[in-house]
Write a protein that holds these residues in place. Structure first.
Motif, PDB file in Angstrom:
ATOM      1  N   SER A  23      36.613  30.479  39.600  1.00 39.71           N
ATOM      2  CA  SER A  23      36.835  31.595  38.679  1.00 39.71           C
ATOM      3  C   SER A  23      35.599  31.856  37.835  1.00 39.71           C
ATOM      4  O   SER A  23      35.392  32.968  37.356  1.00 39.71           O
ATOM      5  N   GLY A  24      34.809  30.819  37.605  1.00 44.28           N
ATOM      6  CA  GLY A  24      33.670  30.903  36.703  1.00 44.28           C
ATOM      7  C   GLY A  24      33.922  30.176  35.402  1.00 44.28           C
ATOM      8  O   GLY A  24      32.997  29.955  34.619  1.00 44.28           O
ATOM      9  N   GLY A  25      35.180  29.795  35.148  1.00 39.94           N
ATOM     10  CA  GLY A  25      35.510  29.032  33.955  1.00 39.94           C
ATOM     11  C   GLY A  25      35.049  27.593  34.074  1.00 39.94           C
ATOM     12  O   GLY A  25      34.559  27.154  35.123  1.00 39.94           O
ATOM     13  N   ALA A  26      35.234  26.832  32.995  1.00 36.38           N
ATOM     14  CA  ALA A  26      34.730  25.463  32.963  1.00 36.38           C
ATOM     15  C   ALA A  26      35.329  24.597  34.056  1.00 36.38           C
ATOM     16  O   ALA A  26      34.616  23.832  34.726  1.00 36.38           O
ATOM     17  N   ASP A  27      36.634  24.703  34.275  1.00 37.46           N
ATOM     18  CA  ASP A  27      37.316  23.800  35.196  1.00 37.46           C
ATOM     19  C   ASP A  27      36.835  23.983  36.629  1.00 37.46           C
ATOM     20  O   ASP A  27      36.462  23.015  37.306  1.00 37.46           O
ATOM     21  N   ALA A  45      32.259  28.511  48.100  1.00 45.27           N
ATOM     22  CA  ALA A  45      33.056  28.947  46.954  1.00 45.27           C
ATOM     23  C   ALA A  45      33.766  30.249  47.270  1.00 45.27           C
ATOM     24  O   ALA A  45      33.238  31.111  47.982  1.00 45.27           O
ATOM     25  N   LEU A  46      34.974  30.389  46.725  1.00 48.71           N
ATOM     26  CA  LEU A  46      35.781  31.597  46.881  1.00 48.71           C
ATOM     27  C   LEU A  46      36.098  32.150  45.492  1.00 48.71           C
ATOM     28  O   LEU A  46      36.649  31.437  44.650  1.00 48.71           O
ATOM     29  N   HIS A  47      35.743  33.390  45.259  1.00 45.63           N
ATOM     30  CA  HIS A  47      36.016  34.017  43.956  1.00 45.63           C
ATOM     31  C   HIS A  47      36.876  35.256  44.156  1.00 45.63           C
ATOM     32  O   HIS A  47      36.602  36.073  45.044  1.00 45.63           O
ATOM     33  N   VAL A  48      37.894  35.391  43.307  1.00 42.55           N
ATOM     34  CA  VAL A  48      38.778  36.554  43.366  1.00 42.55           C
ATOM     35  C   VAL A  48      38.538  37.415  42.138  1.00 42.55           C
ATOM     36  O   VAL A  48      38.717  36.961  40.998  1.00 42.55           O
ATOM     37  N   HIS A  49      38.144  38.661  42.376  1.00 42.48           N
ATOM     38  CA  HIS A  49      37.951  39.650  41.310  1.00 42.48           C
ATOM     39  C   HIS A  49      39.279  40.379  41.167  1.00 42.48           C
ATOM     40  O   HIS A  49      39.653  41.183  42.008  1.00 42.48           O
ATOM     41  N   HIS A  50      40.011  40.107  40.056  1.00 40.64           N
ATOM     42  CA  HIS A  50      41.363  40.646  39.893  1.00 40.64           C
ATOM     43  C   HIS A  50      41.376  42.109  39.450  1.00 40.64           C
ATOM     44  O   HIS A  50      42.404  42.775  39.568  1.00 40.64           O
ATOM     45  N   GLY A  51      40.266  42.578  38.909  1.00 38.96           N
ATOM     46  CA  GLY A  51      40.214  43.968  38.483  1.00 38.96           C
ATOM     47  C   GLY A  51      41.087  44.268  37.287  1.00 38.96           C
ATOM     48  O   GLY A  51      41.505  45.416  37.085  1.00 38.96           O
ATOM     49  N   LEU A  52      41.363  43.255  36.461  1.00 41.59           N
ATOM     50  CA  LEU A  52      42.292  43.439  35.349  1.00 41.59           C
ATOM     51  C   LEU A  52      41.606  43.555  33.993  1.00 41.59           C
ATOM     52  O   LEU A  52      42.236  43.940  33.019  1.00 41.59           O
ATOM     53  N   GLN A  53      40.312  43.207  33.908  1.00 39.64           N
ATOM     54  CA  GLN A  53      39.633  43.263  32.617  1.00 39.64           C
ATOM     55  C   GLN A  53      38.153  43.557  32.815  1.00 39.64           C
ATOM     56  O   GLN A  53      37.584  43.291  33.878  1.00 39.64           O
ATOM     57  N   ALA A  54      37.548  44.093  31.765  1.00 41.11           N
ATOM     58  CA  ALA A  54      36.143  44.496  31.853  1.00 41.11           C
ATOM     59  C   ALA A  54      35.222  43.316  32.101  1.00 41.11           C
ATOM     60  O   ALA A  54      34.143  43.470  32.684  1.00 41.11           O
ATOM     61  N   ALA A  56      35.502  41.002  34.148  1.00 40.61           N
ATOM     62  CA  ALA A  56      35.572  40.478  35.516  1.00 40.61           C
ATOM     63  C   ALA A  56      34.236  40.551  36.244  1.00 40.61           C
ATOM     64  O   ALA A  56      33.888  39.654  37.009  1.00 40.61           O
ATOM     65  N   ASP A  57      33.470  41.612  36.007  1.00 41.07           N
ATOM     66  CA  ASP A  57      32.168  41.724  36.673  1.00 41.07           C
ATOM     67  C   ASP A  57      31.221  40.623  36.201  1.00 41.07           C
ATOM     68  O   ASP A  57      30.400  40.114  36.976  1.00 41.07           O
ATOM     69  N   ARG A  71      23.062  26.286  46.036  1.00 43.94           N
ATOM     70  CA  ARG A  71      22.922  26.602  47.459  1.00 43.94           C
ATOM     71  C   ARG A  71      24.264  26.485  48.175  1.00 43.94           C
ATOM     72  O   ARG A  71      24.379  25.904  49.258  1.00 43.94           O
ATOM     73  N   VAL A  72      25.261  27.076  47.532  1.00 44.71           N
ATOM     74  CA  VAL A  72      26.621  27.105  48.069  1.00 44.71           C
ATOM     75  C   VAL A  72      26.963  28.550  48.433  1.00 44.71           C
ATOM     76  O   VAL A  72      26.824  29.448  47.591  1.00 44.71           O
ATOM     77  N   PRO A  73      27.403  28.817  49.656  1.00 46.49           N
ATOM     78  CA  PRO A  73      27.809  30.176  50.020  1.00 46.49           C
ATOM     79  C   PRO A  73      28.987  30.637  49.167  1.00 46.49           C
ATOM     80  O   PRO A  73      29.901  29.850  48.878  1.00 46.49           O
ATOM     81  N   LEU A  74      28.961  31.891  48.748  1.00 46.83           N
ATOM     82  CA  LEU A  74      30.019  32.460  47.913  1.00 46.83           C
ATOM     83  C   LEU A  74      30.636  33.653  48.609  1.00 46.83           C
ATOM     84  O   LEU A  74      29.936  34.542  49.085  1.00 46.83           O
ATOM     85  N   GLN A  75      31.954  33.681  48.666  1.00 44.95           N
ATOM     86  CA  GLN A  75      32.690  34.838  49.165  1.00 44.95           C
ATOM     87  C   GLN A  75      33.515  35.400  48.012  1.00 44.95           C
ATOM     88  O   GLN A  75      34.178  34.661  47.287  1.00 44.95           O
ATOM     89  N   VAL A  76      33.462  36.730  47.837  1.00 48.64           N
ATOM     90  CA  VAL A  76      34.160  37.403  46.738  1.00 48.64           C
ATOM     91  C   VAL A  76      35.175  38.377  47.315  1.00 48.64           C
ATOM     92  O   VAL A  76      34.855  39.161  48.218  1.00 48.64           O
ATOM     93  N   ALA A  77      36.386  38.319  46.797  1.00 55.79           N
ATOM     94  CA  ALA A  77      37.443  39.247  47.209  1.00 55.79           C
ATOM     95  C   ALA A  77      37.853  40.090  46.012  1.00 55.79           C
ATOM     96  O   ALA A  77      38.075  39.564  44.912  1.00 55.79           O
ATOM     97  N   HIS A  78      37.953  41.405  46.203  1.00 55.44           N
ATOM     98  CA  HIS A  78      38.440  42.315  45.167  1.00 55.44           C
ATOM     99  C   HIS A  78      39.898  42.631  45.487  1.00 55.44           C
ATOM    100  O   HIS A  78      40.222  43.087  46.588  1.00 55.44           O
TER     101      HIS A  78
END
Length: 319
Positions: A23-27, A45-54, A56-57, A71-78
């Protein structure tokens, strides 16, 4: 106590390659950093962009910078995680998130199969989940709170940090000199979970300093009880049949009737009765001593009706 975090990571043994829900948070930042160091080249890493708040970007940018440094591949889902009328915003976001995780794992099949995903929920999250379940009058399945490991959609999900407090995770990150983002919504006390986190947990810490450990132990006991009830329900459903036979049901105790009926409705009709609905159905089954006794009750998302010697469930929308 950063030792608790280190011990949790040392005890974690998922299948590889491993994806970490970030998520980007501490945990989740701490979990990704620790996993990437332990299994270099085997983590994404897998990140989900929920589109619920400013903000998020900004979460996405943090994740991109963190993953580039590791050097970890990141996939982002909107995703569209807006909730429907009458639906919990947290539940809607959770469903959208897990669906996105499954989709991201499926999308990575051409590279290397992702069959294991690690989530960063910790001991405070587990305590909050248990308290929410208690506030709703949940049964043992709800009191079991969050499992450390389970399978869904062909993926094994892991929660390796359930024995680690949130403060310990942040202490570990600070010791590593790694930053994280703060989700503004975590301060919004319109959400019950946030009120528990900010008001109730600090009080529990003062009165019961070991509450995280004791709550976790109670949840493990509840999980064992839930497993036993599940096994008993499967045996009883085999005996009463699908759809259930009234005579066979009446041969069971009221507690076993409730257990097997709940299992039948959940497994075969994907619906869950309220406590009041289930109690009303048990009363009708007990009173059903003649061939002319009718049963026609709203149960879950449909209704249960007696037809001859059997009970049937019908969906409102399909009836």
């Amino acid at each position: 106590m950063t030792q608790l975090f280190d011990a949790a990571i040392a005890a974690f043994s998922p299948g590889l390659p491993l994806a970490v829900a970030l998520s980007g948070g501490a945990d989740s930042t701490a979990l990704l950093v620790a996993c990437a160091r332990r299994w270099p080249g085997q983590v994404r890493a897998l990140h989900v962009h929920h589109g619920l708040q400013a903000a998020a970007d900004g979460f996405v940018r943090h994740c991109e910078q963190l993953c580039a440094g590791l050097r970890v591949p990141l996939q982002v889902a909107h995703v569209d995680a807006r909730h429907a009328q009458g639906e919990s915003p947290e539940d809607a976001a959770r469903r959208a998130r897990y669906k996105a995780f499954e989709d991201l794992a499926q999308a990575s099949q051409s590279l290397s199969a992702i069959k294991n995903i690690a989530l960063a929920q910790h001991a405070d999250d587990q305590a909050e989940t248990l308290l929410l379940a208690l506030s709703r009058g949940a049964g043992v399945a709800g009191l079991a709170a969050m499992p450390a490991r389970w399978q869904q959609g062909g993926i094994t999900f892991h929660r390796p940090l359930l024995a680690v407090a949130g403060a310990d995770i942040r202490a570990w990150l600070q010791a590593q000199g790694v930053g994280w983002t703060e989700d503004p919504s975590n301060q919004d006390e319109r959400y019950t979970r946030n009120r528990i986190r900010h008001r109730l947990l600090p009080m529990l810490e003062q009165v019961f300093p070991q509450f995280r450990d004791t709550f976790a132990r109670s949840s493990r006991h509840a999980a064992q009880a839930a497993q036993l009830l599940q096994e008993l329900a499967e045996e009883d459903l085999t005996a009463v049949g699908v759809p259930p036979a009234l005579a066979a049901l009446r041969g069971l105790s009221a507690a076993r009737q409730a257990n097997v009926l709940r299992h039948w409705l959940r497994q075969h009709h994907a619906t869950t009765p309220t406590a009041a609905q289930l109690q009303a159905l048990l009363v009708q089954i007990a009173a059903c001593t003649t061939r002319g006794h009718r049963i026609d009750l709203k149960v879950g998302g449909g209704f249960v009706r007696r037809e001859g010697a059997l009970l049937h469930w019908y969906n409102f929308r399909l009836s």
